[in-house]
Design a protein around this motif. Structure first.
Motif, PDB file in Angstrom:
ATOM      1  N   GLU A 113       0.797  -1.225   0.000  1.00  0.00           N
ATOM      2  CA  GLU A 113       0.000   0.000   0.000  1.00  0.00           C
ATOM      3  C   GLU A 113       0.829   1.275   0.000  1.00  0.00           C
ATOM      4  OE1 GLU A 113      -3.185   0.140   2.822  1.00  0.00           O
ATOM      5  OE2 GLU A 113      -3.505  -2.025   2.734  1.00  0.00           O
ATOM      6  N   ALA A 114       1.994   1.236   0.638  1.00  0.00           N
ATOM      7  CA  ALA A 114       2.790   2.458   0.769  1.00  0.00           C
ATOM      8  C   ALA A 114       4.142   2.384   0.076  1.00  0.00           C
ATOM      9  CB  ALA A 114       2.997   2.786   2.251  1.00  0.00           C
ATOM     10  N   GLY A 115       4.527   1.208  -0.404  1.00  0.00           N
ATOM     11  CA  GLY A 115       5.813   1.089  -1.071  1.00  0.00           C
ATOM     12  C   GLY A 115       6.998   1.132  -0.129  1.00  0.00           C
ATOM     13  N   VAL A 116       6.761   0.842   1.151  1.00  0.00           N
ATOM     14  CA  VAL A 116       7.838   0.818   2.140  1.00  0.00           C
ATOM     15  C   VAL A 116       8.207  -0.643   2.391  1.00  0.00           C
ATOM     16  CG1 VAL A 116       8.520   1.374   4.493  1.00  0.00           C
ATOM     17  CG2 VAL A 116       7.063   2.954   3.208  1.00  0.00           C
ATOM     18  N   LEU A 117       9.448  -0.998   2.085  1.00  0.00           N
ATOM     19  CA  LEU A 117       9.886  -2.387   2.183  1.00  0.00           C
ATOM     20  C   LEU A 117      10.825  -2.558   3.373  1.00  0.00           C
ATOM     21  CD1 LEU A 117       9.709  -5.177   0.912  1.00  0.00           C
ATOM     22  CD2 LEU A 117      11.658  -4.575  -0.534  1.00  0.00           C
ATOM     23  N   LEU A 118      10.345  -3.278   4.374  1.00  0.00           N
ATOM     24  CA  LEU A 118      11.132  -3.531   5.584  1.00  0.00           C
ATOM     25  C   LEU A 118      11.971  -4.787   5.377  1.00  0.00           C
ATOM     26  CD1 LEU A 118       8.328  -2.768   8.201  1.00  0.00           C
ATOM     27  CD2 LEU A 118      10.095  -1.218   7.329  1.00  0.00           C
ATOM     28  N   ALA A 119      12.944  -4.673   4.499  1.00  0.00           N
ATOM     29  CA  ALA A 119      13.782  -5.819   4.142  1.00  0.00           C
ATOM     30  C   ALA A 119      15.121  -5.325   3.626  1.00  0.00           C
ATOM     31  CB  ALA A 119      13.092  -6.678   3.081  1.00  0.00           C
ATOM     32  N   SER A 125      20.931  -4.497   6.935  1.00  0.00           N
ATOM     33  CA  SER A 125      20.721  -3.485   5.902  1.00  0.00           C
ATOM     34  C   SER A 125      19.252  -3.419   5.497  1.00  0.00           C
ATOM     35  CB  SER A 125      21.579  -3.791   4.670  1.00  0.00           C
ATOM     36  OG  SER A 125      21.128  -4.982   4.036  1.00  0.00           O
ATOM     37  N   THR A 126      18.916  -2.362   4.754  1.00  0.00           N
ATOM     38  CA  THR A 126      17.574  -2.234   4.184  1.00  0.00           C
ATOM     39  C   THR A 126      17.697  -1.801   2.727  1.00  0.00           C
ATOM     40  OG1 THR A 126      17.433   0.052   4.999  1.00  0.00           O
ATOM     41  CG2 THR A 126      16.379  -1.663   6.337  1.00  0.00           C
ATOM     42  N   VAL A 127      16.685  -2.103   1.955  1.00  0.00           N
ATOM     43  CA  VAL A 127      16.634  -1.666   0.563  1.00  0.00           C
ATOM     44  C   VAL A 127      16.635  -0.141   0.532  1.00  0.00           C
ATOM     45  CG1 VAL A 127      15.173  -1.604  -1.495  1.00  0.00           C
ATOM     46  CG2 VAL A 127      15.431  -3.734  -0.209  1.00  0.00           C
ATOM     47  N   GLU A 128      17.498   0.444  -0.287  1.00  0.00           N
ATOM     48  CA  GLU A 128      17.629   1.903  -0.309  1.00  0.00           C
ATOM     49  C   GLU A 128      16.467   2.583  -1.003  1.00  0.00           C
ATOM     50  OE1 GLU A 128      21.378   3.041  -1.885  1.00  0.00           O
ATOM     51  OE2 GLU A 128      22.540   2.098  -0.278  1.00  0.00           O
ATOM     52  N   SER A 129      15.841   1.902  -1.948  1.00  0.00           N
ATOM     53  CA  SER A 129      14.697   2.476  -2.651  1.00  0.00           C
ATOM     54  C   SER A 129      13.811   1.355  -3.164  1.00  0.00           C
ATOM     55  CB  SER A 129      15.158   3.347  -3.828  1.00  0.00           C
ATOM     56  OG  SER A 129      14.040   3.785  -4.587  1.00  0.00           O
ATOM     57  N   ALA A 130      12.504   1.542  -3.033  1.00  0.00           N
ATOM     58  CA  ALA A 130      11.547   0.570  -3.558  1.00  0.00           C
ATOM     59  C   ALA A 130      10.649   1.252  -4.584  1.00  0.00           C
ATOM     60  CB  ALA A 130      10.720  -0.032  -2.431  1.00  0.00           C
ATOM     61  N   GLU A 131      11.209   2.226  -5.293  1.00  0.00           N
ATOM     62  CA  GLU A 131      10.468   2.944  -6.325  1.00  0.00           C
ATOM     63  C   GLU A 131      10.825   2.393  -7.703  1.00  0.00           C
ATOM     64  OE1 GLU A 131       9.809   7.353  -5.493  1.00  0.00           O
ATOM     65  OE2 GLU A 131      11.681   6.981  -4.400  1.00  0.00           O
ATOM     66  N   VAL A 190      10.270   4.741   8.362  1.00  0.00           N
ATOM     67  CA  VAL A 190      10.568   4.394   6.978  1.00  0.00           C
ATOM     68  C   VAL A 190      12.086   4.297   6.820  1.00  0.00           C
ATOM     69  CG1 VAL A 190      10.417   5.159   4.576  1.00  0.00           C
ATOM     70  CG2 VAL A 190       8.483   5.519   6.134  1.00  0.00           C
ATOM     71  N   PRO A 191      12.600   3.199   6.271  1.00  0.00           N
ATOM     72  CA  PRO A 191      14.053   3.057   6.104  1.00  0.00           C
ATOM     73  C   PRO A 191      14.650   4.198   5.279  1.00  0.00           C
ATOM     74  CG  PRO A 191      12.968   0.946   5.764  1.00  0.00           C
ATOM     75  CD  PRO A 191      11.881   1.979   5.856  1.00  0.00           C
ATOM     76  N   ASP A 192      15.898   4.537   5.575  1.00  0.00           N
ATOM     77  CA  ASP A 192      16.596   5.608   4.862  1.00  0.00           C
ATOM     78  C   ASP A 192      16.554   5.374   3.356  1.00  0.00           C
ATOM     79  OD1 ASP A 192      17.228   6.851   7.207  1.00  0.00           O
ATOM     80  OD2 ASP A 192      19.283   6.082   7.316  1.00  0.00           O
ATOM     81  N   GLY A 193      16.228   6.426   2.624  1.00  0.00           N
ATOM     82  CA  GLY A 193      16.205   6.362   1.170  1.00  0.00           C
ATOM     83  C   GLY A 193      14.864   5.995   0.579  1.00  0.00           C
ATOM     84  N   GLN A 194      13.985   5.400   1.382  1.00  0.00           N
ATOM     85  CA  GLN A 194      12.673   5.017   0.871  1.00  0.00           C
ATOM     86  C   GLN A 194      11.659   6.145   1.078  1.00  0.00           C
ATOM     87  OE1 GLN A 194      11.181   1.068   1.729  1.00  0.00           O
ATOM     88  NE2 GLN A 194      13.236   0.280   2.153  1.00  0.00           N
ATOM     89  N   VAL A 195      10.690   6.210   0.175  1.00  0.00           N
ATOM     90  CA  VAL A 195       9.654   7.241   0.220  1.00  0.00           C
ATOM     91  C   VAL A 195       8.293   6.571   0.032  1.00  0.00           C
ATOM     92  CG1 VAL A 195       8.740   9.328  -0.858  1.00  0.00           C
ATOM     93  CG2 VAL A 195      11.219   8.962  -0.759  1.00  0.00           C
ATOM     94  N   PRO A 196       7.351   6.773   0.953  1.00  0.00           N
ATOM     95  CA  PRO A 196       6.021   6.179   0.774  1.00  0.00           C
ATOM     96  C   PRO A 196       5.339   6.709  -0.485  1.00  0.00           C
ATOM     97  CG  PRO A 196       6.318   6.945   3.032  1.00  0.00           C
ATOM     98  CD  PRO A 196       7.459   7.496   2.236  1.00  0.00           C
TER      99      PRO A 196
END
Length: 289
Positions: A113-119, A125-131, A190-196
């Motif tokens: 729903e928001a495009g925020v990936l907690l992985a 580490s976390t995914v830097e961008s899920a766009e 929200v992990p760094d680099g990600q944007v809802p």
């Protein structure tokens, strides 16, 4: 004791329920999860709200979330508290599978729903961008049930970061409602680099809002006008959101920072508002004891 107005969209069902008399068992609530994202804003703690049309138990305006699905049981790479620990934190001692599904569903809805990936690629580490188009395609596939979160993560060799989630609250929709959720709320940043970003096919509105500003206008329509949809303009927070969402917004507004909200020690107590008549109109009563 606290009382909540019954939203206009549910008043017909509430009145019909009261006419039939008390003691009638409600439908079995569907297990569900939602994630309350928080961040520090210019004037206070902000949280990310979304709009959903229809008559969702989560409300017309609320947090990214929805029902638990069977595929939330699928195996995946896991980082953070083990499911037995999550069962303890969520008050589900003895039902580890249920706790695991609640956690996976929370992460799935946050991404869908928001495009925020907690992985991330590893437990640190976390995914830097899920766009981008590829990520949006995965979200759309999740939304229609073509893939599971385990498949999305597995194809990219990602680890689910359950340590980024904190248990927040547990609410059960009142018995009178046609659709009921047994919902666990989690909180995270929200992990760094990600944007809802709202889902392309279904997302109409999603936005960071200052929690204190929302709760300071209980009888006004500031939030509904901000969403700007036909079924939100002119409506109050109580008419747009569930009691659970309203109480969570208030708890966010009370904190001085996002870190303070995340760090607050809280017991996960089940809240189940009860329908009754007060001053000639149906209301939801919540016992805080």
């Amino acid at each position: 004791m606290r009382y909540f107005e019954v939203p206009e969209r549910q008043r017909g069902a509430a009145e019909a329920w009261l006419e039939r008399g008390s003691g009638i068992p409600g439908s079995t609530p569907t297990p569900a999860s939602a994630v309350v994202f928080v961040r520090d804003g210019e004037h206070g703690v902000e949280t990310y709200l979304t709009y959903r049309p229809g008559n969702s138990p989560l409300g017309t305006v609320g947090f990214p979330g929805g029902p638990v699905e069977a595929h939330d049981d699928e195996p995946l790479d896991w980082a953070g508290p083990v499911p037995t620990e999550w069962a303890r934190r969520l008050g589900m001692d003895g039902d580890v599978s249920r706790a695991r599904r609640a956690v996976v569903a929370a992460a799935r809805h946050a991404f869908e729903e928001a495009g925020v990936l907690l992985a991330g690629a590893d437990p640190m580490s976390t995914v830097e961008s899920a766009e981008g188009a590829e990520w949006m395609s995965s979200r759309e596939a999740l939304a229609v049930g073509d893939v599971s979160l385990a498949q999305v993560l597995g194809r990219r060799r990602l680890v689910l970061r359950t340590d980024l989630l904190r248990p927040l609250a547990h609410w059960v929709t009142s018995d009178f409602a046609h659709r009921r959720y047994d919902i666990h709320y989690f909180t995270a940043v929200v992990p760094d680099g990600q944007v809802p970003v709202p889902l392309q096919s279904k997302g109409v509105w999603g936005r960071w809002v200052e929690a204190a500003e929302v709760v300071s206008d209980p009888v006004g329509s500031r939030l509904g006008d901000l969403v700007g949809q036909e079924d939100t303009v002119g409506r109050t927070v109580g008419d747009l959101s569930s009691p659970g969402v309203q109480c969570v917004l208030e708890s966010v507004a009370e904190c001085s920072s996002a870190i303070a909200f995340l760090a607050r020690k809280r017991a996960v107590v089940t809240r189940n508002p009860v329908l009754e008549v007060r001053d000639g109109r149906p209301v939801l009563r919540l016992d805080w004891s």
